[in-house]
Write a protein that holds these residues in place. Structure first.
Motif, short mmCIF file in Angstrom:
data_model
loop_
_atom_site.label_atom_id
_atom_site.label_comp_id
_atom_site.label_asym_id
_atom_site.label_seq_id
_atom_site.Cartn_x
_atom_site.Cartn_y
_atom_site.Cartn_z
N ASP A 1 0.86 -1.19 0.00
CA ASP A 1 0.00 0.00 0.00
C ASP A 1 0.89 1.24 0.00
OD1 ASP A 1 -1.67 2.13 0.54
OD2 ASP A 1 -2.74 1.13 2.16
N PRO A 2 0.79 2.11 -1.03
CA PRO A 2 1.69 3.26 -1.11
C PRO A 2 1.50 4.27 0.02
CG PRO A 2 -0.04 3.42 -2.76
CD PRO A 2 -0.14 2.04 -2.17
N SER A 3 0.38 4.18 0.76
CA SER A 3 0.19 5.08 1.89
C SER A 3 0.76 4.52 3.19
CB SER A 3 -1.31 5.36 2.09
OG SER A 3 -2.00 4.17 2.45
N GLU B 1 5.87 2.65 6.02
CA GLU B 1 7.18 2.11 5.65
C GLU B 1 7.47 2.28 4.16
OE1 GLU B 1 4.31 -1.45 5.52
OE2 GLU B 1 4.60 0.37 6.69
N TYR B 2 6.44 2.60 3.38
CA TYR B 2 6.65 2.72 1.94
C TYR B 2 6.91 4.15 1.48
CZ TYR B 2 6.27 2.09 -3.05
OH TYR B 2 6.56 2.06 -4.38
N ILE B 3 6.41 5.12 2.22
CA ILE B 3 6.36 6.50 1.74
C ILE B 3 7.71 7.00 1.24
CG2 ILE B 3 5.99 8.88 2.49
CD1 ILE B 3 3.70 7.81 4.26
N ASP B 4 8.80 6.66 1.90
CA ASP B 4 10.11 7.20 1.54
C ASP B 4 10.90 6.28 0.62
OD1 ASP B 4 9.75 9.52 3.02
OD2 ASP B 4 10.38 8.52 4.86
N ARG B 5 10.29 5.21 0.15
CA ARG B 5 11.02 4.25 -0.68
C ARG B 5 10.89 4.62 -2.17
NH1 ARG B 5 9.10 -1.27 2.37
NH2 ARG B 5 10.31 -0.97 4.27
N LYS B 6 11.59 5.64 -2.57
CA LYS B 6 11.54 6.09 -3.95
C LYS B 6 12.66 5.42 -4.77
CE LYS B 6 8.28 9.31 -3.54
NZ LYS B 6 7.92 9.13 -2.14
N LEU B 7 12.33 5.05 -6.00
CA LEU B 7 13.32 4.54 -6.93
C LEU B 7 14.00 5.71 -7.63
CD1 LEU B 7 11.25 1.61 -8.49
CD2 LEU B 7 13.28 1.36 -7.05
#
Length: 403
Positions: A358-360, A363-369
């Motif tokens: 879930d992009p919200s 733990e995911y919010i700062d994981r940018k490629l």
């Protein structure tokens, strides 16, 4: 579905001033769910790429993108129709191989789409295709080995006009009776030749071939999900002149992290293989990496088959770049790669798995490629990494998976 490129569909995007621009494949076909290999910039300057499925009802698409005009052209919406297999119960759902070029033609292979039992049981077998960008025609070399797929290497010898493919079974009964084979295809005549069994009695994969200027075919076996007898870091070669295989046991370099720390995990050391490679223009050497899902090494290497392999002399360390995988390419004098901003994330996360998060979620919010590169020019500091920024498109959407 589009059968031939005579039925081309073209779109030209707006907002071309965007640093990163995305075109929605799902607006064309909702079955397309990603792409793993199957992308190249051809000698005509255009990018040719596939879009693949895991569907029981739709196959892979094949596309062109013009970087000068930002025009996207759909060449074929469903490769199952190009194979003339639209009435079969299993689709030609992927172009999972690299795309290689010879004399202006592009060559690639198909791969099955749906992995559940009935899809595998009904699969007719993988095709090898040529595509001529100058007139938009396909050449179908046909199924290489009935009921076998190609997973997923293809290589070309432009001097001897030969293609090489890695043919693999997905049916349990074929694993038990047989295994993975190397095949050659004569481009002029279309004649196929079984060069021999590479792996017997178990699943196998080889993602890349390096066909050197002598015509020898170099490769390693992918080990993340498969195990092989006596292979913890082997390099294999098919000697074209002698018509025989040769194995160099446990010669691939043992991994180091970007700070030089040796990889000591025995499971990782046992998974060493080429997870990306790119030949030099004269095919005397090739660049390669062995990062994510390939043993954990975080360096860019140069392989020279004319040097001693068993001693390690043939492997030249070029740069420390961090963990990488398929999403790598040589452009001009630069090595480009996609990587999570945090190097620990790049080391431990796999974007194909992470796209389901879930992009919200916090733990995911700062994981940018991010897109990153190093300068390969002579005299340059190869370890100086340029960060070109996060892969965020014209609508502010961050890329979830890039393979």
């Amino acid at each position: 579905p589009t059968r031939r490129s005579s039925d081309l569909k073209e779109t030209t995007p707006e907002g071309k001033d965007a640093k990163v621009y995305s075109i929605s494949m799902n607006k064309i076909c909702k079955e397309w769910d990603g792409q793993w290999q199957g992308m190249t910039v051809a000698s005509d300057g255009n990018c040719y790429f596939a879009s693949s499925t895991h569907s029981k009802g739709h196959g892979a698409g094949f596309h062109k993108f013009d970087p000068a005009t930002w025009k996207h052209t759909m060449i074929a919406e469903d490769m199952t129709y190009v194979c003339e297999e639209q009435d079969t119960p299993s689709q030609q759902g992927k172009i999972h191989s690299p795309i290689v070029e010879c004399d202006g033609w592009l060559y690639f292979t198909t791969h099955l789409s749906n992995y559940w039992p009935e899809g595998i049981a009904n699969y007719t077998g993988a095709h090898v295709f040529g595509y001529n960008p100058s007139d938009g025609t396909f050449r179908d070399f046909g199924i290489v080995k009935p009921r076998y797929s190609i997973y997923s290497a293809i290589g070309v010898d432009p001097q001897r006009k030969k293609l090489y493919v890695f043919v693999v079974p997905f049916l349990d009964e074929l694993y038990e009776q047989d295994g993975c084979h190397l095949y050659s295809i004569d481009i002029t005549s279309g004649e196929k030749e079984d060069l021999g069994l590479v792996v017997k009695g178990r699943k196998g994969a080889a993602f890349w071939f390096f066909v050197d200027n002598k015509g020898d075919v170099w490769f390693s076996l992918w080990k993340k999900h498969y195990e092989y007898d006596n292979d913890r870091g082997n390099l294999y070669v098919y000697r074209a002149e002698e018509k025989k295989f040769e194995t160099f046991v446990d010669v691939l370099p043992k991994g180091k992290l970007i700070d030089g720390t040796p990889v000591t995990d025995e499971a990782l050391l046992g998974q060493r293989c080429w997870t990306w490679l790119s030949p030099l223009s004269d095919r005397s050497k090739c660049y390669f990496t062995m990062g994510c899902l390939g043993g954990g090494d975080e360096r860019l290497w140069l392989f020279d088959p004319s040097k001693d392999i068993s001693s390690g002399e043939a492997f030249e360390e070029v740069a420390y770049v961090g963990s990488t995988y398929f999403e790598s390419a040589i452009g001009g004098n630069r090595f480009y790669f996609i990587q999570y901003e945090d190097l620990q994330d790049a080391r431990t996360l796999f974007s194909e798995d992470e796209r389901e998060v879930d992009p919200s979620a916090p733990e995911y919010i700062d994981r940018k490629l991010h897109l990153r590169s190093i300068d390969l020019s002579e005299g340059a500091d190869h370890n100086a990494i340029t960060d070109h920024g996060p892969v965020i498109d014209q609508d502010g959407r961050a890329a979830r998976m890039i393979m």
